[in-house]
Design a protein around this motif. Structure first.
Motif, short mmCIF file in Angstrom:
data_model
loop_
_atom_site.label_atom_id
_atom_site.label_comp_id
_atom_site.label_asym_id
_atom_site.label_seq_id
_atom_site.Cartn_x
_atom_site.Cartn_y
_atom_site.Cartn_z
N ILE A 1 -13.72 66.88 40.59
CA ILE A 1 -14.67 67.32 39.57
C ILE A 1 -15.88 66.40 39.65
O ILE A 1 -15.77 65.20 39.37
CB ILE A 1 -14.03 67.27 38.16
N GLY A 2 -16.99 66.91 40.08
CA GLY A 2 -18.20 66.10 40.30
C GLY A 2 -18.29 65.73 41.77
O GLY A 2 -17.69 64.77 42.22
N VAL A 3 -19.06 66.53 42.51
CA VAL A 3 -19.07 66.40 43.97
C VAL A 3 -20.32 65.69 44.47
O VAL A 3 -20.29 64.93 45.43
CB VAL A 3 -18.98 67.83 44.59
N PHE A 4 -21.45 65.98 43.85
CA PHE A 4 -22.77 65.53 44.29
C PHE A 4 -22.97 65.91 45.75
O PHE A 4 -22.79 67.06 46.12
CB PHE A 4 -22.94 64.04 44.01
N THR A 5 -23.29 64.96 46.63
CA THR A 5 -23.51 65.36 48.03
C THR A 5 -22.23 65.31 48.86
O THR A 5 -22.27 65.49 50.09
CB THR A 5 -24.59 64.46 48.68
N GLY A 6 -21.11 65.02 48.20
CA GLY A 6 -19.83 65.19 48.89
C GLY A 6 -19.27 63.97 49.60
O GLY A 6 -18.43 64.11 50.50
N TYR A 7 -19.70 62.79 49.20
CA TYR A 7 -19.19 61.59 49.88
C TYR A 7 -17.68 61.42 49.66
O TYR A 7 -16.90 61.35 50.61
CB TYR A 7 -19.95 60.36 49.36
N SER A 8 -17.26 61.42 48.38
CA SER A 8 -15.82 61.26 48.12
C SER A 8 -15.05 62.52 48.54
O SER A 8 -13.89 62.45 48.95
CB SER A 8 -15.56 60.94 46.65
N LEU A 9 -15.73 63.65 48.50
CA LEU A 9 -15.10 64.91 48.92
C LEU A 9 -14.74 64.84 50.41
O LEU A 9 -13.63 65.22 50.82
CB LEU A 9 -16.09 66.05 48.66
N MET B 1 -15.64 71.06 42.33
CA MET B 1 -16.51 71.67 41.31
C MET B 1 -17.71 70.79 40.99
O MET B 1 -17.58 69.57 40.85
CB MET B 1 -15.70 71.88 40.04
N ASP B 2 -18.84 71.45 40.87
CA ASP B 2 -20.06 70.73 40.45
C ASP B 2 -21.02 71.73 39.84
O ASP B 2 -21.05 72.91 40.26
CB ASP B 2 -20.70 70.03 41.66
N ILE B 3 -21.82 71.24 38.90
CA ILE B 3 -22.78 72.16 38.27
C ILE B 3 -23.96 72.43 39.21
O ILE B 3 -24.78 73.29 38.93
CB ILE B 3 -23.31 71.59 36.93
N PRO C 1 -19.94 74.31 35.32
CA PRO C 1 -19.18 73.27 34.59
C PRO C 1 -17.68 73.40 34.84
O PRO C 1 -17.15 74.52 34.88
CB PRO C 1 -19.55 73.50 33.13
N ALA C 2 -17.03 72.27 34.99
CA ALA C 2 -15.61 72.28 35.40
C ALA C 2 -14.67 72.67 34.25
O ALA C 2 -13.63 73.29 34.49
CB ALA C 2 -15.23 70.91 35.94
N LEU C 3 -15.05 72.32 33.04
CA LEU C 3 -14.12 72.50 31.92
C LEU C 3 -13.65 73.96 31.75
O LEU C 3 -12.44 74.20 31.67
CB LEU C 3 -14.79 71.98 30.64
N VAL D 1 -11.83 62.69 39.28
CA VAL D 1 -12.85 63.08 38.30
C VAL D 1 -14.01 62.10 38.38
O VAL D 1 -13.83 60.89 38.18
CB VAL D 1 -12.26 63.07 36.86
N ASP D 2 -15.17 62.64 38.68
CA ASP D 2 -16.36 61.78 38.79
C ASP D 2 -17.57 62.59 38.31
O ASP D 2 -18.54 62.77 39.04
CB ASP D 2 -16.53 61.34 40.25
N ALA D 3 -17.45 63.11 37.10
CA ALA D 3 -18.55 63.95 36.59
C ALA D 3 -19.01 63.40 35.25
O ALA D 3 -19.08 62.18 35.08
CB ALA D 3 -18.08 65.39 36.48
N ASP D 4 -19.30 64.28 34.31
CA ASP D 4 -19.83 63.87 33.01
C ASP D 4 -18.80 63.05 32.22
O ASP D 4 -17.74 63.55 31.85
CB ASP D 4 -20.27 65.10 32.21
N LYS D 5 -19.17 61.80 31.97
CA LYS D 5 -18.24 60.87 31.31
C LYS D 5 -17.86 61.35 29.90
O LYS D 5 -16.76 61.12 29.43
CB LYS D 5 -18.86 59.47 31.17
C1 LIG Z 1 -21.54 60.66 40.33
S1 LIG Z 1 -21.78 62.29 40.92
C2 LIG Z 1 -20.37 62.57 41.91
C3 LIG Z 1 -20.31 61.71 43.13
C4 LIG Z 1 -19.21 62.06 44.08
N1 LIG Z 1 -17.91 62.17 43.46
C5 LIG Z 1 -19.13 61.01 45.16
O1 LIG Z 1 -18.43 59.99 44.98
O2 LIG Z 1 -19.78 61.16 46.18
C6 LIG Z 1 -21.50 63.21 39.49
C7 LIG Z 1 -21.62 64.70 39.72
O3 LIG Z 1 -21.03 65.35 38.59
C8 LIG Z 1 -21.69 66.57 38.43
N2 LIG Z 1 -21.42 67.07 37.08
C9 LIG Z 1 -21.96 66.66 35.91
N3 LIG Z 1 -21.46 67.36 34.89
C10 LIG Z 1 -20.56 68.22 35.40
C11 LIG Z 1 -19.72 69.21 34.85
N4 LIG Z 1 -19.70 69.45 33.54
N5 LIG Z 1 -18.91 69.90 35.68
C12 LIG Z 1 -18.92 69.68 37.00
N6 LIG Z 1 -19.71 68.76 37.59
C13 LIG Z 1 -20.53 68.05 36.81
C14 LIG Z 1 -23.14 66.22 38.69
O4 LIG Z 1 -23.89 67.37 39.05
C15 LIG Z 1 -23.02 65.21 39.83
O5 LIG Z 1 -23.24 65.82 41.08
#
Ligand SMILES: C[S@@+](CC[C@H](N)C(=O)[O-])C[C@H]1O[C@@H](n2cnc3c(N)ncnc32)[C@H](O)[C@@H]1O
Length: 335
Positions: free
Chosen positions: A14-22, A38-40, A67-69, A90-94
């Motif tokens: 949850i929270g992919v951004f450019t896909g490093y951890s993915l 999943m990513d917005i 949104p993942a939720l 999980v690495d998205a919205d805290k």
């Molecule tokens: C810190 S980045 C992720 C980095 C990634 N995991 C990595 O380590 O390369 C956070 C990501 O969460 C996504 N994000 C924020 N809110 C979200 C939501 N409600 N559902 C899914 N993704 C969300 C943002 O668009 C952003 O790309």
């Protein structure tokens, strides 16, 4: 390595951004492994996608934009995803961490893992509302319920380890202050750049739990001196196990330990090169429950150990190789 250890196959991010951890996850999974990612924002994912394709792991990824939720809610409603995930990152919205957590507990297998990025968010989860914080931490508005969850979980903990973390005085002390039931505190340094100093030990010593601690590890903390150790041990009166190896303490610390820690059973003084015979004798004389002492790498003549054994014949002096040397010297009682 973690994913390989648990034989993960079905995973989620949850929270992919450019896909490093993915990419890291995809590389660690077997050929038929799967990641629901999943990513917005799809645009960012597409920036990294060519690299994922080049690595030959794109077939493992199913990307969902949005949104993942709601996706998690839908999966729970479907019913067929319960207990099916080996691993979720999980690495998205805290602000939603606590909401993700509640749902993921249902979706992850028994024995599976959920990893959260920045769980403690630079210590802000236990910071008072007016604490000075870096802008990006403040901007994240770590959600109140998550904060409550973290503080409740800290309050229940009996063991806390910061080994490997790059902690500083203030945040370490803040975490310790919330751990009312703590018995075992490990702030040993296994990470370069750890900045804990005497001031940190002093602040930790003020925490309520310190009087109940039975085990402390300060291993390798080169930033501390006798001053900090004195403050900490003066309140750690239940201490049974102390690892203070790899520090620059002197006999002053050992005198303080001898005076305050009557319950001490084991101490590790690995490479404490400023400690002398006098400190060791004080320790063995005053800590009547002391069973074991690790003196590896210290600059102490072997005769001193003979003296310690004549005070406490049952004392186990480590390492074992020392015993070969001890056997060569005759033991005579110290008066
Ligand atoms: C810190 S980045 C992720 C980095 C990634 N995991 C990595 O380590 O390369 C956070 C990501 O969460 C996504 N994000 C924020 N809110 C979200 C939501 N409600 N559902 C899914 N993704 C969300 C943002 O668009 C952003 O790309």
């Amino acid at each position: 390595m973690l994913l390989k250890l648990i034989n993960a196959k079905n995973t989620m991010e949850i929270g992919v951004f450019t896909g490093y951890s993915l990419l890291a996850t995809a590389l660690a999974l077997p050929e038929d492994g799967k990641i629901l990612a999943m990513d917005i924002n799809r645009e960012n994912y597409e920036i990294g996608l060519p690299v994922i394709e080049k690595a030959g792991v794109a077939h493992k990824i199913e990307f969902k934009e949005g949104p993942a939720l709601p996706v998690l809610d839908q999966m729970l409603e479907d019913g067929k995803y319960h207990g099916t995930y080996d691993f979720v990152f999980v690495d998205a919205d805290k602000d939603n961490y606590i909401n993700y957590h509640k749902r993921l507990l249902e979706l992850v297998k028994i024995g599976g893992l959920i990893g959260y990025d920045n769980t403690l968010w630079n210590g802000s989860v236990v910071a008072p509302p007016d604490a000075p914080m870096r802008k990006y931490v403040r901007a994240s508005r770590v959600c109140r319920k998550w904060k409550e969850g973290v503080t409740q979980s800290l309050a229940r903990r009996e063991r806390l380890s910061f080994a490997g973390f790059k902690m500083d005085d203030e945040s370490t002390a803040r975490f310790v202050r919330y751990t009312y039931n703590l018995k075992d505190l490990d702030i040993s340094r296994s990470c370069w750049g750890c900045q804990i100093t005497d001031d940190g030990l002093y602040k930790i010593s003020l925490a309520k739990c310190v009087g109940n601690l039975t085990s402390i590890s300060l291993w390798g903390m080169t930033g501390i001196t006798d001053e900090g150790v004195l403050k900490l041990v003066s309140r750690a009166r239940s201490l049974q196990h102390l690892n203070i190896g790899g520090t620059f303490i002197t006999d002053e610390s050992l005198y303080a330990i001898a005076t305050n820690c009557s319950q001490l059973k084991a101490i590790n003084l690995w490479s404490c090169r400023h400690v002398t015979e006098s400190g060791l004798i004080a320790l063995v004389n005053q800590c009547h429950k002391l069973e074991s002492i690790n003196v590896w790498g210290m600059r102490i003549p072997v005769e001193c150990f003979i003296g310690l054994l004549s005070i406490r014949p049952a004392l186990c002096i480590k390492p074992k190789e020392l015993h070969l040397n001890l056997a060569r010297v005759s033991v005579s009682p110290v008066v």
